[in-house]
Design an enzyme around this catalytic site. Structure first.
Site, mmCIF file in Angstrom:
data_model
loop_
_atom_site.group_PDB
_atom_site.id
_atom_site.type_symbol
_atom_site.label_atom_id
_atom_site.label_comp_id
_atom_site.label_asym_id
_atom_site.label_seq_id
_atom_site.Cartn_x
_atom_site.Cartn_y
_atom_site.Cartn_z
ATOM 1 N N MET A 39 -74.203 -27.176 39.109
ATOM 2 C CA MET A 39 -72.968 -27.820 39.594
ATOM 3 C C MET A 39 -72.249 -26.893 40.574
ATOM 4 O O MET A 39 -71.291 -26.210 40.222
ATOM 5 C CB MET A 39 -72.078 -28.180 38.409
ATOM 6 C CG MET A 39 -72.771 -29.074 37.387
ATOM 7 S SD MET A 39 -71.715 -29.540 35.998
ATOM 8 C CE MET A 39 -71.527 -27.968 35.171
ATOM 9 N N ASP A 40 -72.712 -26.911 41.814
ATOM 10 C CA ASP A 40 -72.183 -25.995 42.817
ATOM 11 C C ASP A 40 -71.198 -26.714 43.747
ATOM 12 O O ASP A 40 -71.411 -27.876 44.105
ATOM 13 C CB ASP A 40 -73.332 -25.417 43.646
ATOM 14 C CG ASP A 40 -72.906 -24.190 44.437
ATOM 15 O OD1 ASP A 40 -71.843 -23.630 44.130
ATOM 16 O OD2 ASP A 40 -73.630 -23.818 45.372
ATOM 17 N N GLY A 41 -70.126 -26.027 44.136
ATOM 18 C CA GLY A 41 -69.221 -26.555 45.142
ATOM 19 C C GLY A 41 -67.851 -26.972 44.647
ATOM 20 O O GLY A 41 -67.078 -27.570 45.402
ATOM 21 N N THR A 226 -76.229 -29.058 44.199
ATOM 22 C CA THR A 226 -75.343 -29.618 45.224
ATOM 23 C C THR A 226 -74.856 -28.544 46.188
ATOM 24 O O THR A 226 -75.240 -27.383 46.099
ATOM 25 C CB THR A 226 -74.138 -30.297 44.550
ATOM 26 O OG1 THR A 226 -73.546 -29.380 43.617
ATOM 27 C CG2 THR A 226 -74.564 -31.552 43.802
ATOM 28 N N TRP A 252 -70.322 -30.674 44.318
ATOM 29 C CA TRP A 252 -70.569 -31.266 43.004
ATOM 30 C C TRP A 252 -69.563 -32.360 42.610
ATOM 31 O O TRP A 252 -69.983 -33.413 42.106
ATOM 32 C CB TRP A 252 -70.622 -30.185 41.923
ATOM 33 C CG TRP A 252 -70.712 -30.800 40.556
ATOM 34 C CD1 TRP A 252 -69.740 -30.900 39.616
ATOM 35 C CD2 TRP A 252 -71.865 -31.460 40.001
ATOM 36 N NE1 TRP A 252 -70.199 -31.572 38.515
ATOM 37 C CE2 TRP A 252 -71.495 -31.925 38.728
ATOM 38 C CE3 TRP A 252 -73.165 -31.693 40.474
ATOM 39 C CZ2 TRP A 252 -72.394 -32.611 37.895
ATOM 40 C CZ3 TRP A 252 -74.055 -32.385 39.645
ATOM 41 C CH2 TRP A 252 -73.658 -32.832 38.380
#
Length: 282
Positions: A39-41, A226, A252
């Site tokens: 879960m990046d961003g 993401t 994300w």
């Protein structure tokens, strides 16, 4: 009735109907058993939207809960989320505390969901790094949902794959040392079985895999990341050697049902290849 509220309800029902139809079509083909997500961003999303500090993590948690629901509806059996890396402890204390508070809130939401749906919740990683209260809450939720098996949600917290491997090797060594000492005490005079004992004393692939934190799930069929990043960031490096890797440019919190649909279609189109690779591994 308020017109805006009415339109929101109508559009919500309509999108839900479309989603169910699309999922019915997808279920004609093979459905992935296990989807894992990085879960990046969250922080980039908050900065881009000019939100206050921490708001990106709130939005990210909501996106995860929605994806869990979508996977449940689609028929995916396992979903695993990389919630907090051991390396994340290097971030500002205020941000770490925000994530921990959010994790506790998510436990409450998952506990409510589990009362109405057969969802099993796992928390995996080096849980000793959590504070006692949070660790107890995690253990309580895992205990309350342990009997369920239809759908399994795994939250990787205080996790990184290198630590997972080291932990597994240490546990395997302890098991082998215990076995060796037990055999030694019981069969001191039996020299015919020395070769077999030496074999059993060696650590093998089965020992490593059964003692990993992630032994609670099968290897992922799909790994989603993401924010247009294409690295694993020390997440499930051991387990994803035959997984479909999907990277989206969206942050994300903005991930939605159509991203899920896309990766499932990609999985179905490449299904024969993944089956062959898995068979070669056996």
């Amino acid at each position: 009735m308020d017109k805006e509220y009415f339109l929101t309800k109508v559009l919500s029902c309509w999108s839900s109907f479309i989603r169910r139809v699309v999922f019915c079509v997808l279920r004609v083909g093979p459905i992935p058993t296990h989807i894992a997500v990085i879960m990046d961003g969250n922080r980039r999303y908050a900065k881009r939207k000019l939100l206050e500090e921490g708001a990106g993590h709130d939005a990210g948690a909501m996106a995860l809960l929605k994806l869990i629901i979508y996977c449940y509806e689609l028929g995916v059996k396992y979903i695993t989320a990389y919630a907090f890396s051991i390396d994340n402890f290097r971030r500002k204390p205020s941000e770490v505390q925000k994530i921990m508070d959010l994790l506790k809130e998510c436990m409450t939401v998952l506990a409510k969901i589990a009362k109405h749906h057969p969802i099993k919740v796992n928390f995996t990683g080096n849980l000793e790094l959590l504070n006692a209260e949070l660790r107890d809450e995690a253990c309580k939720l895992m205990g309350a949902t342990a009997e369920y098996s239809k759908f399994v949600v795994t939250i990787c917290v205080c996790y990184c794959c290198t630590d997972d491997i080291v932990h597994s090797v240490e546990e395997s060594c302890r098991e082998k040392c215990y076995y060796h000492s037990y055999i030694g005490d019981s069969h001191d005079d039996d020299k015919d079985d020395d070769d077999k004992d030496d074999e059993r004393h060696m650590i093998n692939l089965v020992d490593i895999e059964k003692n990993m934190y992630m032994a609670v799930t099968p290897d992922p069929d799909i790994l989603i990341r993401t924010s247009d990043k294409h690295r694993l960031s020390n997440f499930l490096q051991w387990q994803t050697c035959h997984s479909l890797l999907a990277s989206f440019s969206t942050d994300w919190p903005e991930i939605g049902v159509w991203h899920l649909v896309k990766v499932v279609i990609d999985f179905q189109q490449n299904y024969d290849y993944f089956v062959r690779k898995r068979l070669q591994q056996l």
